[in-house]
Each structure stands twice: as structure tokens, then as C-alpha cells.
Design a protein around this motif. Sequence first.
Motif, PDB file in Angstrom:
ATOM      1  N   VAL A  61       0.845  -1.027  -0.013  1.00 20.54           N
ATOM      2  CA  VAL A  61       0.108  -0.043   0.103  1.00 20.54           C
ATOM      3  C   VAL A  61       1.041   1.207   0.279  1.00 20.54           C
ATOM      4  CG1 VAL A  61      -1.641   1.364   1.342  1.00 20.54           C
ATOM      5  CG2 VAL A  61      -2.129  -0.958   0.857  1.00 20.54           C
ATOM      6  N   ASN A  62       1.938   1.343   0.751  1.00 24.09           N
ATOM      7  CA  ASN A  62       2.749   2.313   0.833  1.00 24.09           C
ATOM      8  C   ASN A  62       3.419   2.712  -0.547  1.00 24.09           C
ATOM      9  OD1 ASN A  62       2.447   3.182   3.465  1.00 24.09           O
ATOM     10  ND2 ASN A  62       3.753   1.986   4.299  1.00 24.09           N
ATOM     11  N   LYS A  63       3.809   1.702  -1.122  1.00 27.77           N
ATOM     12  CA  LYS A  63       4.429   1.623  -2.574  1.00 27.77           C
ATOM     13  C   LYS A  63       3.544   2.335  -3.520  1.00 27.77           C
ATOM     14  CE  LYS A  63       7.564  -2.187  -2.491  1.00 27.77           C
ATOM     15  NZ  LYS A  63       7.807  -3.326  -3.234  1.00 27.77           N
ATOM     16  N   ALA A  64       2.188   1.813  -3.304  1.00 27.38           N
ATOM     17  CA  ALA A  64       1.127   2.379  -4.116  1.00 27.38           C
ATOM     18  C   ALA A  64       0.931   3.839  -4.133  1.00 27.38           C
ATOM     19  CB  ALA A  64       0.012   1.567  -4.139  1.00 27.38           C
ATOM     20  N   ARG A  65       1.035   4.228  -2.963  1.00 26.54           N
ATOM     21  CA  ARG A  65       0.752   5.769  -2.533  1.00 26.54           C
ATOM     22  C   ARG A  65       1.777   6.582  -3.209  1.00 26.54           C
ATOM     23  NH1 ARG A  65      -1.352   4.304   3.493  1.00 26.54           N
ATOM     24  NH2 ARG A  65      -3.533   4.193   2.863  1.00 26.54           N
ATOM     25  N   GLN A  66       2.911   5.906  -3.438  1.00 22.87           N
ATOM     26  CA  GLN A  66       4.299   6.720  -3.742  1.00 22.87           C
ATOM     27  C   GLN A  66       3.965   6.866  -5.371  1.00 22.87           C
ATOM     28  OE1 GLN A  66       6.049   8.217  -1.675  1.00 22.87           O
ATOM     29  NE2 GLN A  66       4.715   7.517   0.070  1.00 22.87           N
ATOM     30  N   MET A  67       3.313   6.086  -6.005  1.00 17.28           N
ATOM     31  CA  MET A  67       3.222   6.107  -7.383  1.00 17.28           C
ATOM     32  C   MET A  67       2.742   7.490  -7.900  1.00 17.28           C
ATOM     33  SD  MET A  67       1.819   2.210  -8.436  1.00 17.28           S
ATOM     34  CE  MET A  67       2.295   2.321 -10.080  1.00 17.28           C
ATOM     35  N   GLN A  68       3.264   7.651  -9.272  1.00 21.09           N
ATOM     36  CA  GLN A  68       2.852   9.137  -9.695  1.00 21.09           C
ATOM     37  C   GLN A  68       1.338   9.229  -9.945  1.00 21.09           C
ATOM     38  OE1 GLN A  68       4.515   9.456 -13.649  1.00 21.09           O
ATOM     39  NE2 GLN A  68       3.670  11.750 -13.903  1.00 21.09           N
ATOM     40  N   GLY A  69       0.897  10.526  -9.270  1.00 21.38           N
ATOM     41  CA  GLY A  69      -0.338  10.852  -9.555  1.00 21.38           C
ATOM     42  C   GLY A  69      -1.382  10.175  -8.337  1.00 21.38           C
ATOM     43  N   ILE A  70      -0.808   9.250  -7.443  1.00 20.62           N
ATOM     44  CA  ILE A  70      -1.925   8.664  -6.709  1.00 20.62           C
ATOM     45  C   ILE A  70      -2.028   9.394  -5.487  1.00 20.62           C
ATOM     46  CG2 ILE A  70      -2.156   6.527  -5.215  1.00 20.62           C
ATOM     47  CD1 ILE A  70      -2.306   6.331  -8.615  1.00 20.62           C
ATOM     48  N   GLY A  71      -3.415   9.630  -4.878  1.00 22.50           N
ATOM     49  CA  GLY A  71      -3.785  10.530  -3.911  1.00 22.50           C
ATOM     50  C   GLY A  71      -4.603   9.607  -2.845  1.00 22.50           C
ATOM     51  N   TYR A  72      -4.768   8.420  -3.106  1.00 15.13           N
ATOM     52  CA  TYR A  72      -5.691   7.780  -2.208  1.00 15.13           C
ATOM     53  C   TYR A  72      -5.546   6.328  -2.513  1.00 15.13           C
ATOM     54  CZ  TYR A  72      -9.256   6.742   1.166  1.00 15.13           C
ATOM     55  OH  TYR A  72      -9.963   6.192   2.393  1.00 15.13           O
ATOM     56  N   VAL A  73      -5.204   5.552  -1.479  1.00 11.46           N
ATOM     57  CA  VAL A  73      -5.028   4.064  -1.530  1.00 11.46           C
ATOM     58  C   VAL A  73      -5.876   3.515  -0.119  1.00 11.46           C
ATOM     59  CG1 VAL A  73      -3.644   1.940  -1.716  1.00 11.46           C
ATOM     60  CG2 VAL A  73      -2.982   4.118  -2.859  1.00 11.46           C
ATOM     61  N   ARG A  74      -6.757   2.498  -0.329  1.00 11.06           N
ATOM     62  CA  ARG A  74      -7.198   1.799   0.921  1.00 11.06           C
ATOM     63  C   ARG A  74      -7.568   0.190   0.492  1.00 11.06           C
ATOM     64  NH1 ARG A  74     -12.368   3.076   4.606  1.00 11.06           N
ATOM     65  NH2 ARG A  74     -12.344   1.296   5.862  1.00 11.06           N
TER      66      ARG A  74
END
Length: 130
Positions: A61-74
Amino acid sequence: MDEWIKEAKNSENAPKCGMYLFHNGVVRKSAKAKVRNGEDSVSEVVGMEFSYGADQVKEAVNKARQMQGIGYVRVWMNEGILDVGDDIMLVLVGGDIRPHVIDALQTLVGELKDNCVYERELMIENKKHI
């Protein structure tokens, strides 16, 4: 999912998000070997044994949050002996533009499935042993 989208739209990053995508993984009746490899000789699935590594999920989840343009992950993960039709996981990703959100969702779900979970399909013959 309705509750999650309300929370996402009220988060501090909501103004940066122009798109949200959901993934709802569900236990299916068709065995993975049949749908992915075309093996017709496999039995139908009657359930699934499912668990996950909490630390690995958190890292993904933390890696996904660092991806370009990503503002929300749950992410939510189920656990235990699941029946056909039960939810395996729920994933919500929000971001600025469609390509970024699609890439992040695909990358995150792939990471979860490949490196964070244990799943064993239960057929009639092996569910009796649990």
C-alpha cells in the motif's frame, strides 16, 4: 464501497483525485488452473483458504501511494475459510488521471496477489479434510 468513496472524497488529497477505481476480488467456482491455463480436468472450487501478511500488505500500500499521481489508497483483506462468492479483498485507488490510477491499481493488486497472500482453492475432495 460507498462508505469508502465518501471517505476518499473527504480526504486531504481529494482535490488531487479526478478518478477512483475499485477492485473486488471474489472466490469463484472455476479453478484458477481452468480459467488461466484452460485445464478442464480440475474440479470446481467450493471455497478457499485465505490469509495474508499484514506487514507485506502495508508495504505494498505504501508503494502504491508513492506512485505518480496517486492520492488515495485503501485495502481490506479477508481471512480464513471462504465460500464461493465471498469477498477476498477490496482495493480502492484514487489519483489524478486514468492511466496513473489504472497502473497503480494493477500494480497494487498484482503485488498483493503475488507477494502478500496465501490462497488455496478448496475442491470437494480437499474441503472435507479441513
